[in-house]
Design a protein around this motif. Structure first.
Motif, PDB file in Angstrom:
ATOM      1  N   ILE A   1      14.199 -44.417  20.522  1.00  0.00           N
ATOM      2  CA  ILE A   1      14.722 -45.778  20.647  1.00  0.00           C
ATOM      3  C   ILE A   1      14.127 -46.608  19.516  1.00  0.00           C
ATOM      4  CG2 ILE A   1      14.864 -47.861  22.062  1.00  0.00           C
ATOM      5  CD1 ILE A   1      14.372 -46.118  24.518  1.00  0.00           C
TER       6      ILE A   1
ATOM      7  N   LEU B   1      11.027 -46.395  27.607  1.00  0.00           N
ATOM      8  CA  LEU B   1      11.205 -44.947  27.506  1.00  0.00           C
ATOM      9  C   LEU B   1      10.618 -44.235  28.727  1.00  0.00           C
ATOM     10  CD1 LEU B   1      12.538 -43.220  25.339  1.00  0.00           C
ATOM     11  CD2 LEU B   1      10.328 -42.985  24.217  1.00  0.00           C
TER      12      LEU B   1
ATOM     13  N   GLU C   1      14.227 -38.311  23.245  1.00  0.00           N
ATOM     14  CA  GLU C   1      14.946 -39.545  22.930  1.00  0.00           C
ATOM     15  C   GLU C   1      14.160 -40.369  21.916  1.00  0.00           C
ATOM     16  OE1 GLU C   1      17.310 -43.299  25.013  1.00  0.00           O
ATOM     17  OE2 GLU C   1      16.128 -41.937  26.268  1.00  0.00           O
TER      18      GLU C   1
ATOM     19  N   GLY D   1       9.889 -49.140  17.556  1.00  0.00           N
ATOM     20  CA  GLY D   1      10.552 -48.032  18.232  1.00  0.00           C
ATOM     21  C   GLY D   1       9.585 -47.145  18.961  1.00  0.00           C
TER      22      GLY D   1
ATOM     23  N   VAL E   1       8.851 -51.197  24.426  1.00  0.00           N
ATOM     24  CA  VAL E   1       9.739 -50.061  24.153  1.00  0.00           C
ATOM     25  C   VAL E   1       9.170 -48.768  24.738  1.00  0.00           C
ATOM     26  CG1 VAL E   1       8.791 -49.435  21.879  1.00  0.00           C
ATOM     27  CG2 VAL E   1      11.220 -49.045  22.370  1.00  0.00           C
TER      28      VAL E   1
ATOM     29  N   GLU F   1      16.015 -40.403  13.555  1.00  0.00           N
ATOM     30  CA  GLU F   1      17.355 -40.804  13.978  1.00  0.00           C
ATOM     31  C   GLU F   1      18.413 -40.374  12.962  1.00  0.00           C
ATOM     32  OE1 GLU F   1      17.323 -44.697  16.727  1.00  0.00           O
ATOM     33  OE2 GLU F   1      16.714 -45.064  14.656  1.00  0.00           O
TER      34      GLU F   1
END
Length: 312
Positions: A176, A222, A174, A304, A218, A114
């Motif tokens: 998260i 996704l 992506e 995550g 999570v 990230e």
């Protein structure tokens, strides 16, 4: 993508001799049969450098001197001032670029990615190296019958480019992440206080329950967002903490257990490096259209998931 593992192998027999823990007992509760231990003179910095050299050797088309961002994650530092990130920068001999060291327990890999995304989005970098490295045995108390047999050492590195460089690149679709520190026993279930007792895990059951909940949640989030069915997912790479956690998460998601990548049997819990090492281990099996999700849960109850895809 590449990893580094120390040569020394510590089997469960070592803990049977040390404190009477039976091989079968350890396997039943954790899935661990053996783990790697850094040699004298090895540490989080040296392993990070070794992983860095390994990943650059795997990607000759990626000019090391084009790296303009270094992010390294570890919760078992060799030096909290001259960090593993600085050690990697010095080994690469690239001066005056952003060099970041982070620690968010076993979620550091995803938080590091990230950080790279943020630098890329702001136009402050375009080619990065992310390294995750753990020297658990430097802090571990092997005589601790609750958690002393869990930990192993290792490191992994990945190169990230803003632009696609090769057909075999994985696209980061992506990431998260989140923190669940207000939940249950997040403040005391797993701790490492260097001036006190090293790594301790007095509330392993709570860690188990929360990890199963958050990793499944999570990951499903996704998959739903990107409309990926259980059958369409090539691999799920869970944080390598406990084989029973991985199997629980797989069951909740309705995945084929064969699609869950595991190295904890051979490596023990290698912290934030575990999932990255696992990715390196299956890298050569990925094909066009492959979809991989890495899902993590760490001390402090950080968590995550990251979706990686190899484009057609």
């Amino acid at each position: 993508m590449a990893s580094y593992l120390p040569e020394a192998v510590v089997t469960n027999a070592h803990f049977t001799r040390l404190n009477g823990l039976a091989d079968e007992w350890i396997i039943e509760r954790t899935g661990i049969r053996e783990r790697r231990k850094a040699a004298p003179g090895e540490n989080a910095n040296t392993m990070a450098i070794a992983a860095t050299h390994a990943v650059l050797a795997e990607a000759p088309a990626f000019d090391a001197k084009s790296i303009d961002l270094i992010v390294v994650g570890t919760y078992t530092p060799h030096d909290t001032i001259y960090t593993a990130a600085h050690a990697v920068q010095r080994a690469l001999d690239i001066n005056e670029i952003p060099t970041v060291s982070i620690s968010s327990a076993c979620s550091s890999l995803l938080n590091a990615v990230e950080i790279v995304e943020g630098y890329f989005a702001m136009g402050k970098a375009s080619r990065a190296i992310v390294v995750v490295t753990e020297h658990n045995t430097a802090y571990n108390n092997e005589e601790d019958t609750i958690a002393g047999h869990l930990w192993g050492d290792g490191a992994a590195a990945l190169l990230i480019s803003k632009e696609r460089l090769a057909a075999t690149d994985l696209h980061i679709s992506e990431v998260i992440t989140g923190g669940a520190a207000p939940v249950s026993k997040a403040d005391e279930s797993v701790t490492l206080k260097p001036v006190e007792r090293g790594i301790v895990m007095p509330f392993g059951r709570d860690v188990f329950q929360q990890a199963c909940t958050y990793m499944a949640r999570v990951t499903q989030q996704l998959m739903d967002k990107h409309r990926i069915s259980a059958e369409a997912l090539t691999y799920l790479i869970p944080h390598q903490a406990n084989l029973r956690i991985s199997l629980n998460v797989v069951k909740q998601l309705g995945l084929d257990p064969e699609r869950a990548v595991s190295n904890i049997e051979r490596l023990g819990n290698t912290g934030c490096a575990g999932a990255a090492i696992a990715l390196a281990e299956v890298w050569d099996t990925l094909q066009a259209g492959s979809k991989v999700i890495i899902t993590v849960f760490g001390g402090g109850y950080s968590y995550g998931a990251m979706l990686l895809e190899r484009e057609l």
